[in-house]
Design a protein around this motif. Structure first.
Motif, PDB file in Angstrom:
ATOM      1  N   TYR A  83     -12.841 -27.734  18.142  1.00 19.23           N
ATOM      2  CA  TYR A  83     -12.399 -26.375  18.436  1.00 19.23           C
ATOM      3  C   TYR A  83     -13.466 -25.691  19.264  1.00 19.23           C
ATOM      4  O   TYR A  83     -14.657 -25.838  19.003  1.00 19.23           O
ATOM      5  CB  TYR A  83     -12.180 -25.581  17.143  1.00 19.23           C
ATOM      6  N   SER A  84     -13.045 -24.904  20.253  1.00 15.85           N
ATOM      7  CA  SER A  84     -13.958 -24.099  21.055  1.00 15.85           C
ATOM      8  C   SER A  84     -14.038 -22.718  20.432  1.00 15.85           C
ATOM      9  O   SER A  84     -13.018 -22.045  20.280  1.00 15.85           O
ATOM     10  CB  SER A  84     -13.448 -23.965  22.489  1.00 15.85           C
ATOM     11  N   ARG A 112       4.298 -27.807  20.795  1.00 16.33           N
ATOM     12  CA  ARG A 112       3.027 -27.828  20.086  1.00 16.33           C
ATOM     13  C   ARG A 112       3.265 -28.070  18.588  1.00 16.33           C
ATOM     14  O   ARG A 112       4.388 -27.980  18.114  1.00 16.33           O
ATOM     15  CB  ARG A 112       2.267 -26.521  20.311  1.00 16.33           C
ATOM     16  N   TYR A 128      -2.014 -27.074  18.075  1.00 18.89           N
ATOM     17  CA  TYR A 128      -2.513 -27.937  19.144  1.00 18.89           C
ATOM     18  C   TYR A 128      -1.371 -28.619  19.873  1.00 18.89           C
ATOM     19  O   TYR A 128      -0.239 -28.671  19.410  1.00 18.89           O
ATOM     20  CB  TYR A 128      -3.478 -28.984  18.594  1.00 18.89           C
ATOM     21  N   SER A 129      -1.716 -29.172  21.030  1.00 16.97           N
ATOM     22  CA  SER A 129      -0.786 -29.996  21.799  1.00 16.97           C
ATOM     23  C   SER A 129      -0.972 -31.445  21.358  1.00 16.97           C
ATOM     24  O   SER A 129      -1.725 -31.720  20.432  1.00 16.97           O
ATOM     25  CB  SER A 129      -1.063 -29.850  23.294  1.00 16.97           C
ATOM     26  N   SER A 133      -5.146 -31.930  21.457  1.00 21.91           N
ATOM     27  CA  SER A 133      -5.732 -31.232  22.606  1.00 21.91           C
ATOM     28  C   SER A 133      -5.381 -29.743  22.554  1.00 21.91           C
ATOM     29  O   SER A 133      -4.411 -29.330  21.938  1.00 21.91           O
ATOM     30  CB  SER A 133      -5.243 -31.856  23.919  1.00 21.91           C
ATOM     31  N   GLU A 134      -6.196 -28.951  23.216  1.00 21.18           N
ATOM     32  CA  GLU A 134      -6.005 -27.502  23.292  1.00 21.18           C
ATOM     33  C   GLU A 134      -5.855 -26.889  21.901  1.00 21.18           C
ATOM     34  O   GLU A 134      -5.005 -26.035  21.657  1.00 21.18           O
ATOM     35  CB  GLU A 134      -4.794 -27.165  24.159  1.00 21.18           C
ATOM     36  N   GLU A 136      -6.399 -24.684  18.621  1.00 21.88           N
ATOM     37  CA  GLU A 136      -6.748 -23.307  18.300  1.00 21.88           C
ATOM     38  C   GLU A 136      -6.671 -23.120  16.791  1.00 21.88           C
ATOM     39  O   GLU A 136      -5.735 -23.601  16.148  1.00 21.88           O
ATOM     40  CB  GLU A 136      -5.770 -22.337  18.955  1.00 21.88           C
TER      41      GLU A 136
END
Length: 148
Positions: A83-84, A112, A128-129, A133-134, A136
């Motif tokens: 996670y970013s 998603r 997420y995807s 990926s991506e 949150e």
């Protein structure tokens, strides 16, 4: 290998890397397995924990998340996506070798998914995807203040 929870270890895709939970006292990959801990405490402990967690996830009332009906034992490395954070740091929250309870649910009207995961103290919902990926974080919170 002999399991504590009754799972047939010969049918598990991780059996070649697992040390067996009976042999390791509930730490097949070198870290705690929440299922083994429950089974060691009594026959109904796991089902009671799952019921409490399912209720806790559903009480979050995430509008486009399917209703949680079941939780599976999942190795941390399967669910431990990156996670970013707002400051730019990249973090993971879970222990790759610990066993958690979780599931993957589809996000209504989207391609998603929601990943839900919990241990005896914390629960997380992430979105997420494909393949994580991506990712949150939707919710990350302490859910069980009592000792497990």
């Amino acid at each position: 290998m002999k399991s504590i929870c009754g799972i047939d270890c010969t049918k598990c895709e991780l059996s070649s890397t697992c040390n067996g939970c009976s042999k390791t006292n509930g730490q097949p990959f070198g870290a705690e397995c929440i299922v083994a801990v429950c089974c060691q405490k009594g026959k109904t402990v796991l089902s009671e924990l799952k019921e409490k967690l399912i209720a806790a996830f559903n009480e979050l009332n995430i509008q486009d998340m399917e209703k949680v009906t079941d939780l599976n034992a999942l190795k941390g490395s399967f669910i431990n996506i990156e996670y970013s954070l707002p400051g730019g740091q990249i973090v993971k929250f879970w222990d790759d070798n610990k066993i958690y309870l979780g599931n993957q649910l589809h996000k209504k009207g989207s391609d998603r998914c929601y990943g839900i995961v919990a241990d005896e103290k914390f629960l997380m919902v992430s979105e997420y995807s494909g393949y994580g990926s991506e990712a949150e974080i939707v919710v990350f919170k302490q859910w069980n203040k009592a000792q497990f």
